[in-house]
Design an enzyme around this catalytic site. Structure first.
Site, PDB file in Angstrom:
ATOM      1  N   GLU A 164      22.956  10.350   9.121  1.00 30.94           N
ATOM      2  CA  GLU A 164      23.032  10.983  10.450  1.00 30.94           C
ATOM      3  C   GLU A 164      22.752  12.480  10.383  1.00 30.94           C
ATOM      4  O   GLU A 164      22.619  13.133  11.413  1.00 30.94           O
ATOM      5  CB  GLU A 164      24.405  10.702  11.085  1.00 30.94           C
ATOM      6  CG  GLU A 164      25.586  11.510  10.552  1.00 30.94           C
ATOM      7  CD  GLU A 164      26.168  11.022   9.222  1.00 30.94           C
ATOM      8  OE1 GLU A 164      25.523  10.210   8.542  1.00 30.94           O
ATOM      9  OE2 GLU A 164      27.273  11.488   8.874  1.00 30.94           O
TER      10      GLU A 164
ATOM     11  N   CYS B  86      29.195   7.795   2.881  1.00 29.37           N
ATOM     12  CA  CYS B  86      29.907   8.838   2.124  1.00 29.37           C
ATOM     13  C   CYS B  86      31.246   8.288   1.604  1.00 29.37           C
ATOM     14  O   CYS B  86      31.260   7.337   0.844  1.00 29.37           O
ATOM     15  CB  CYS B  86      30.091  10.079   2.997  1.00 29.37           C
ATOM     16  SG  CYS B  86      30.598  11.538   2.059  1.00 29.37           S
TER      17      CYS B  86
ATOM     18  N   HIS C  47      24.384  11.307   3.907  1.00 39.05           N
ATOM     19  CA  HIS C  47      24.649  11.225   5.346  1.00 39.05           C
ATOM     20  C   HIS C  47      23.347  10.978   6.104  1.00 39.05           C
ATOM     21  O   HIS C  47      22.628  11.926   6.408  1.00 39.05           O
ATOM     22  CB  HIS C  47      25.290  12.532   5.835  1.00 39.05           C
ATOM     23  CG  HIS C  47      26.712  12.663   5.423  1.00 39.05           C
ATOM     24  ND1 HIS C  47      27.747  12.150   6.151  1.00 39.05           N
ATOM     25  CD2 HIS C  47      27.277  13.237   4.333  1.00 39.05           C
ATOM     26  CE1 HIS C  47      28.884  12.388   5.541  1.00 39.05           C
ATOM     27  NE2 HIS C  47      28.631  13.049   4.433  1.00 39.05           N
TER      28      HIS C  47
END
Lengths: 195, 251
Positions: free
Chosen positions: A177, A77, A175
């Site tokens: 994650e 990001c 992202h």
């Protein structure tokens, strides 16, 4: 395998640590240059505003260290954006790893882009086992235009680079994650990359 | 293409889910983490956890729960309920929340929005607005919709955007619990007047309601609780149906 997650006070870094745990890897949140230097893998996260994030990075001295790292580094990001030459946001000079300018979305769509979008033109082992047009979670107002180091694209009114790769440096705008099982696979591919 | 988001909302009290849920596969129906995992596996795009406990221990219990959720789920989630300071936000984000939802405290002290946005970025600031119509005017309500104010919904929405809100979660008190559809007219107006994403809340009863709120209400995301918890609507079915009706959705 020693994985360092650079913690310079920018945003939710716990999520990356937890995602790695789910994959069976331990990691260390750190702002210590020595720990970062000696890690096998380095993750460079970041959310928030570019110029203040860059200032926080400078305060830890990591701004000079990161471009010199030799092990695989993954910017996520804002982390990816700060690896570029310059960010339009706050007119911020970045780390200059990718010779790209990060610019603001100028579309009929809402800004920031928030939510799940597809990624395509996948061109790296980072995406091993991941199909074209997989969905990733994104939150951003600024983007990297089409670029020679691009390894994945996305489309938000305009087609743009959503992932970059140069030497040992990778950057992803989305992202991993927070992007379900597919996102976790990208993290796993990064950990297992051989460059 | 960016997809529309489907967001189940879980009410939490003292670390446990409050509203009854009808999930046979749950060993412990009161465990928010177990429920969240099921939603994440069933293509929920995000989750919202709303803490309604009022005990002294609230903050500590919530921080522990947030960390537990962050450990186990791999999609974004927002935490709301009683957030009134930058410290509250810092604690939740540090525990692993992706966004926080601020409601009454923002009305009482609007600078809170800019303080949080400046410190942590707009992307983590969801401003929740509860409103209902009083003689044809949409008025903001506080304390879970119980306390009316004289503040106009649309003016307030524009103000929170200026202050740095990243998203708006708009709940129509007139529609909440009715299962008769979302407040699409007001939603469309919000979407047209603002440039940040709008999450529709209040009124979900069937699949058509979701389709309408995306098409007519121009919402970027739709939030619901009981229709999902009681399995009146299964998210994978809902998403297939929406996709078949031309809505960009993640399946």
């Amino acid at each position: 395998m020693k994985i360092a997650i650079i913690d310079y006070g920018a945003g939710n870094v716990k999520s990356i640590e937890f995602a790695l745990q789910r994959l069976g890897f331990e990691s260390e949140l750190t702002s210590d240059s020595e720990v970062v230097k000696n890690a096998d893998r380095v993750i460079f996260p970041g959310v928030g505003e570019a110029s203040s994030a860059m200032n926080m990075l400078k305060n830890t001295g990591l701004d000079t260290l990161i471009p010199t790292l030799k092990q695989p580094v993954l910017g996520i990001c804002l982390g990816m954006q700060l690896m570029c030459d310059v960010c339009e946001e706050g007119n911020t000079k970045g780390l200059g790893i990718f010779d790209a300018k990060v610019v603001k979305f100028d579309t009929q769509f809402k800004v920031p882009q928030v939510g799940w979008n597809t990624i395509f033109n996948l061109k790296s082992d980072l995406f091993k086992g991941i199909g074209e047009n997989s969905y990733m979670y994104l939150v951003h107002s600024y983007y990297v235009p089409k670029h020679k180091s691009s390894i994945a694209a996305s489309d938000y009114g305009i087609e743009y680079s959503v992932a970059l790769h140069k030497n040992n440096f990778f950057g992803v705008q989305f992202h991993p994650e927070k992007s379900g099982k597919i996102g976790e696979l990208i993290l796993k591919n990064f950990i297992e990359t051989s460059i | 293409m960016l997809t529309k988001r489907i967001i189940p909302c879980l009410d939490i009290k003292n670390g446990r889910t409050v509203k009854g849920v009808n999930f046979v596969e749950l060993r412990d129906a009161g465990d928010p983490v177990e429920l969240a995992k099921i939603y994440a596996e069933n293509y929920a795009d995000e989750l919202v956890f709303l803490d309604i406990s009022a005990t002294e221990e609230r903050r500590k219990t919530l921080a522990k729960l947030v960390e537990d959720i962050a450990k186990h789920i791999n999609i974004p989630f927002t935490v709301g309920g009683g957030i009134s300071s930058v410290d509250d936000v810092a604690m939740l984000l540090k525990s692993g929340a992706d966004k926080v939802s601020i409601n009454s405290a923002a009305v009482r002290r609007p600078e809170l929005i800019s303080e949080v946005a400046q410190r942590f970025g707009s992307q983590c600031v969801v401003v929740a607005i509860d409103a209902k119509q009083i003689v044809g005017q949409w008025k903001v309500h506080l304390v879970g919709g119980k306390q009316p104010t004289d503040i106009d919904l649309f003016e307030w929405a524009k103000k929170v955007q200026e202050l740095g809100a990243g998203e708006i979660l708009f709940t129509s008190m007139d529609h909440d619990g009715t299962k008769a559809g979302f407040a699409n007219e007001a939603l469309a107006k919000l979407s047209e007047e603002l440039h940040i994403p709008i999450i529709a809340s209040g009124g979900a009863g069937n699949v058509k309601h979701f389709e309408d709120t995306f098409k007519l209400g121009k919402a970027d995301a739709a939030l619901a609780a009981s229709v999902f918890h009681f399995k009146e609507i299964e998210i994978p079915d809902l998403k297939k149906e929406l996709k078949a009706n031309g809505i960009s959705i993640r399946i």
